[in-house]
Design a protein around this motif. Sequence first.
Motif, PDB file in Angstrom:
ATOM      1  N   GLU A   1       0.824  -0.956   0.128  1.00  0.00           N
ATOM      2  CA  GLU A   1       0.062  -0.096   0.056  1.00  0.00           C
ATOM      3  C   GLU A   1       0.976   1.245  -0.006  1.00  0.00           C
TER       4      GLU A   1
ATOM      5  N   LYS B   1       0.840   4.140  -2.968  1.00  0.00           N
ATOM      6  CA  LYS B   1       0.381   5.332  -2.759  1.00  0.00           C
ATOM      7  C   LYS B   1       1.641   6.387  -2.954  1.00  0.00           C
TER       8      LYS B   1
ATOM      9  N   GLU C   1      -1.829  -6.677  -0.577  1.00  0.00           N
ATOM     10  CA  GLU C   1      -2.286  -6.749   0.414  1.00  0.00           C
ATOM     11  C   GLU C   1      -3.499  -7.812   0.713  1.00  0.00           C
TER      12      GLU C   1
ATOM     13  N   GLU D   1      -6.265  -7.188   2.298  1.00  0.00           N
ATOM     14  CA  GLU D   1      -7.564  -6.436   2.490  1.00  0.00           C
ATOM     15  C   GLU D   1      -7.905  -5.604   1.324  1.00  0.00           C
ATOM     16  N   SER D   2      -9.202  -5.145   1.393  1.00  0.00           N
ATOM     17  CA  SER D   2      -9.450  -4.091   0.170  1.00  0.00           C
ATOM     18  C   SER D   2      -9.232  -2.865   0.552  1.00  0.00           C
ATOM     19  N   LEU D   3      -8.775  -1.876  -0.579  1.00  0.00           N
ATOM     20  CA  LEU D   3      -8.674  -0.516  -0.100  1.00  0.00           C
ATOM     21  C   LEU D   3      -8.875   0.323  -1.578  1.00  0.00           C
TER      22      LEU D   3
ATOM     23  N   VAL E   1      -8.534   4.370  -1.962  1.00  0.00           N
ATOM     24  CA  VAL E   1      -8.006   5.840  -1.201  1.00  0.00           C
ATOM     25  C   VAL E   1      -7.668   6.717  -2.606  1.00  0.00           C
TER      26      VAL E   1
END
Length: 168
Positions: free
Chosen positions: A59, A63, A81, A83-85, A87
């Motif tokens: 992540e 970014k 990762e 987990e979902s994201l 952003v």
Amino acid sequence: VGVVKLGFFGLVTKSTPKISSPSANVVFDADILSVARKTASSLRSRGADVIIAITHMSEEEDKLLASDKIAGVNLVLGGHEHESLAVMVHRDEEQEDVRDEQNDGGVLVFKCGMNCNWVGCVDLDIAHSNNGNGSDVTSIFTSWSMNTVTKRTKEDKTQKEPEQRRDK
């Protein structure tokens, strides 16, 4: 897509050479921003108006890529990762303004987690003017959705692998 040309490129995490079995012919460059900048520049020189990075990075690395004005990536579709994201990342104001800010609201970093627990959709609403030699993108509005996959989720028959033919 119409007169707007999309350019795609991929990046992987720095640990890939250690956790995979690449052939001796595969070279990895640890400087992801250098690679992204060169690749995005090459895609633009070949006519790409919008740059999309498909990554398997952390992540933090995604970014960093999204915030880099010099690379000027418009969307990061990532993995790694579990987990979902979703952003929105704004460009680094400390960098020299090399690329005009096209992404209204920031650059989306979008990851759908692991094991097909979620399915995502990203829409890019691209405003452009046709200058006669292709397109001049003036702005990109990004929207997205992410849906949980459950036992009740209907199978999309158009995405199913075709059955193998059996010779008699």
